[in-house]
Motif scaffolding. Sequence first.
Motif, short mmCIF file in Angstrom:
data_model
loop_
_atom_site.label_atom_id
_atom_site.label_comp_id
_atom_site.label_asym_id
_atom_site.label_seq_id
_atom_site.Cartn_x
_atom_site.Cartn_y
_atom_site.Cartn_z
N LYS A 2 0.84 -1.19 0.00
CA LYS A 2 0.00 0.00 0.00
C LYS A 2 0.88 1.25 0.00
O LYS A 2 0.66 2.20 -0.74
CB LYS A 2 -0.88 -0.01 1.25
CG LYS A 2 -2.36 0.08 0.95
CD LYS A 2 -3.13 0.10 2.24
CE LYS A 2 -4.63 0.10 1.96
NZ LYS A 2 -5.37 0.07 3.20
N ARG A 3 1.94 1.12 0.87
CA ARG A 3 2.82 2.26 1.04
C ARG A 3 3.56 2.60 -0.27
O ARG A 3 3.72 3.74 -0.65
CB ARG A 3 3.84 1.92 2.14
CG ARG A 3 4.44 3.16 2.73
CD ARG A 3 5.33 2.79 3.87
NE ARG A 3 6.32 3.83 4.05
CZ ARG A 3 7.34 3.73 4.86
NH1 ARG A 3 7.52 2.63 5.55
NH2 ARG A 3 8.18 4.72 4.99
N THR A 4 3.98 1.52 -0.97
CA THR A 4 4.68 1.70 -2.24
C THR A 4 3.78 2.44 -3.23
O THR A 4 4.22 3.36 -3.91
CB THR A 4 5.06 0.33 -2.82
OG1 THR A 4 5.55 -0.47 -1.77
CG2 THR A 4 6.11 0.47 -3.91
N TRP A 5 2.53 2.04 -3.27
CA TRP A 5 1.59 2.71 -4.17
C TRP A 5 1.43 4.17 -3.80
O TRP A 5 1.39 5.05 -4.67
CB TRP A 5 0.24 1.99 -4.15
CG TRP A 5 0.22 0.86 -5.15
CD1 TRP A 5 0.29 -0.47 -4.87
CD2 TRP A 5 0.20 1.00 -6.57
NE1 TRP A 5 0.30 -1.19 -6.02
CE2 TRP A 5 0.25 -0.31 -7.10
CE3 TRP A 5 0.15 2.09 -7.44
CZ2 TRP A 5 0.25 -0.56 -8.45
CZ3 TRP A 5 0.15 1.84 -8.80
CH2 TRP A 5 0.20 0.54 -9.31
N GLY A 6 1.37 4.40 -2.49
CA GLY A 6 1.22 5.78 -2.00
C GLY A 6 2.38 6.65 -2.45
O GLY A 6 2.17 7.76 -2.96
N ARG A 8 4.36 6.06 -4.95
CA ARG A 8 4.31 6.22 -6.41
C ARG A 8 3.33 7.31 -6.81
O ARG A 8 3.63 8.16 -7.65
CB ARG A 8 3.86 4.91 -7.05
CG ARG A 8 5.03 3.99 -7.32
CD ARG A 8 4.56 2.82 -8.15
NE ARG A 8 5.56 1.77 -8.12
CZ ARG A 8 5.37 0.59 -8.65
NH1 ARG A 8 4.21 0.30 -9.20
NH2 ARG A 8 6.30 -0.33 -8.62
N ILE A 9 2.16 7.27 -6.22
CA ILE A 9 1.14 8.27 -6.56
C ILE A 9 1.65 9.67 -6.22
O ILE A 9 1.52 10.61 -7.01
CB ILE A 9 -0.19 7.96 -5.80
CG1 ILE A 9 -0.80 6.69 -6.39
CG2 ILE A 9 -1.17 9.13 -5.91
CD1 ILE A 9 -1.93 6.10 -5.58
N TRP A 10 2.27 9.78 -5.06
CA TRP A 10 2.83 11.06 -4.61
C TRP A 10 3.87 11.58 -5.60
O TRP A 10 3.84 12.72 -6.03
CB TRP A 10 3.41 10.87 -3.21
CG TRP A 10 4.04 12.08 -2.59
CD1 TRP A 10 5.31 12.21 -2.17
CD2 TRP A 10 3.39 13.32 -2.31
NE1 TRP A 10 5.51 13.45 -1.65
CE2 TRP A 10 4.33 14.17 -1.73
CE3 TRP A 10 2.08 13.81 -2.52
CZ2 TRP A 10 4.06 15.47 -1.34
CZ3 TRP A 10 1.80 15.12 -2.14
CH2 TRP A 10 2.78 15.92 -1.55
N ARG A 11 4.78 10.66 -6.00
CA ARG A 11 5.83 11.03 -6.96
C ARG A 11 5.24 11.51 -8.27
O ARG A 11 5.59 12.55 -8.80
CB ARG A 11 6.70 9.80 -7.25
CG ARG A 11 7.85 9.66 -6.32
CD ARG A 11 8.72 8.52 -6.81
NE ARG A 11 9.55 8.03 -5.72
CZ ARG A 11 10.05 6.82 -5.66
NH1 ARG A 11 9.79 5.94 -6.61
NH2 ARG A 11 10.82 6.47 -4.67
N TRP A 12 4.32 10.70 -8.82
CA TRP A 12 3.74 11.05 -10.11
C TRP A 12 2.92 12.33 -10.04
O TRP A 12 2.85 13.09 -11.01
CB TRP A 12 2.91 9.88 -10.67
CG TRP A 12 3.83 8.83 -11.25
CD1 TRP A 12 4.11 7.61 -10.74
CD2 TRP A 12 4.62 8.95 -12.44
NE1 TRP A 12 5.03 6.94 -11.51
CE2 TRP A 12 5.37 7.75 -12.57
CE3 TRP A 12 4.80 9.96 -13.39
CZ2 TRP A 12 6.25 7.53 -13.62
CZ3 TRP A 12 5.68 9.73 -14.44
CH2 TRP A 12 6.40 8.55 -14.55
N SER A 13 2.31 12.57 -8.87
CA SER A 13 1.53 13.82 -8.72
C SER A 13 2.47 15.01 -8.84
O SER A 13 2.17 16.00 -9.51
CB SER A 13 0.84 13.88 -7.35
OG SER A 13 0.20 12.67 -7.11
#
Lengths: 264, 349
Positions: A2-6, A8-13
């Motif tokens: 979950k954390r990895t996805w978080g 990733r989303i943060w980075r891409w944002s």
Amino acid sequence: MKRTWGVRIWRWSIIAVVGAYLLVPLYAMFDFSTKPFGFQDKGRTFRAWQIIPSQQDLMISIARSLITAGIVMSLILFLIVPTAIWVHLKLPLLRRPFELLCLLPLAIPAIVIVVGIAPLYRWISIHLTESPITLSGVYSMLILPYTYRSLSAALDAVDIHTLAEAARTLGANTSRVIFGIIMPTIKTGIVNGSFIAIALVMGEFTISNILNYKTFQVVIAQIGRTNGNVAVAVSLASILFVLVLLLAIPTKKRRSAVLDVDLV
Amino acid sequence: MSSSTYVQLVDLAKHFGKVRALDGLSLDIAQGELVALLGPSGCGKTTALRALAGLQELDRGQLIVDGKDVTFQNANKRGMGMVFQAYSLFPHMTARENVEYGLKLKAHKTAGDKRKARSAELLELVGLSTHANHFPHQLSGGQQQRVALARALAISPKVLLLDEPLSALDAKVRTQLREEIRRIQIELGTTTLFVTHDQEEALSIADRVGVMRNGQLEQIAAPSELYDRPKTSFVAEFVGLTNPISGKVSGGSIEILGSVVKTLPGSVTSGTGIALIRPESIDVVASKSGNAKVAAASFLGASCRLNITMNDGAKVTAQLPSSDAAGIGAGATVSVSLLDMPVFVKAAG
């Protein structure tokens, strides 16, 4: 997971926001430059881009600015770089004052510089030449902070004293040491500094406009008064040109692993 | 000046502010000789080497090489090959280009074919012919110093100057490379001045070792002479280990540890003095009625080092062949005496 996805989303944002901040204005420029000239017309047209080559003033100003950039680059190579090397090698006590001197153009607003330098250029245009190429003198001063920082970092990264001494004991004179040994060693710093200098020369407006020289940016501004679409098309082209130039700055390549370390 | 003297350093002086880096240093080097300058940091050894290379101006003195005064000659015209402590290969050139660099310059201009042959020959000499096209960042530290050595030798230097070239390398590589330097130096017969603070390095490869202190040469002699017959207490204490043991001096002898041994020239001549005894000069035999006890024993391979406490409380360190030290361990009672070797005696206090 979950954390990895978080993350990733943060980075891409972040990338998306920064990308939008940089690209949306460029897209807006492109959009504007491809709009029909008349308000009534609809659809897309590349007329603004197509008529760029026919703008004689513009072509001449581009050539002039490129020549000026070339002269500035020569001044960097044959004056600023050897001076910086000389100061690093022989006059270490002058390093701080030299650095301060080089950083001054950053602290002084362009308008102040131009007011101070205007009488000199008035004299030059009366007695010598009216060519905008003479601006390479004041530009060489303006680019100092960027070029010097880049050179200084490159010079600090290698032991130039030992390299210079090694070359001297092998029979090299001072000019061979500077041009044959130190300059190739700090090549990346020189290239970086030069590209930034070109970008600055191609983009400078305040000084050339006030001194009444028709450089690239001044001509774009003039065109903009009569034909906004063409001016924006040229601006976009110049931004892309400088962008390509900056992207061309060689990034430090990861050096290959030491070979045969087991051998002495 | 003897007939074979090739390099002469005459009364060199150099001050850096209040620090006297060189204070009247004089040194003669014969042709084909390898002289090592040894000394603690700041003793002036590197300044002397740099002065000979032309990289350091002098306040006073004269430098003569092959009968010519080179004191005021520029470094690029002196024809000295130098290997530096720091890695000094030109990073934008391959190993071969580095070696050929000096031969392309006016001072040592050599035609292309000869230049290539010379660089190939030298890279082979230093065992790196397969690395000719490698850039410095692709070479290990030891390999870089080998190329630097080949580069310095390429110009057939009048004098090869080595400024602590091994100090950045690890112990194993250092030992291997120093032996190679000596082999190559003998093979080519190049007059060499080698500066180091590592006494093992200096003693193992030099024809003569000069010990420097405060900008002056304390003593210069063959390694064995320097070790066995030091002329000053500084040399005795700086080169190798010593046990300072006090005793009575009279008539050129000193009485210590129950033995009477001769004193070396330069020693104190009368009264109480402190003898500087090498650990190998002390003989130790296991004996229940002995005059000392072993506090600790360290096995060093071929030899064994014993830390011994004498019955009167004095502490000495002895070093003897491992075969002789068999059975002597910590806590053993031993009999300590001196081998009949002359010792240097300094003034007490």
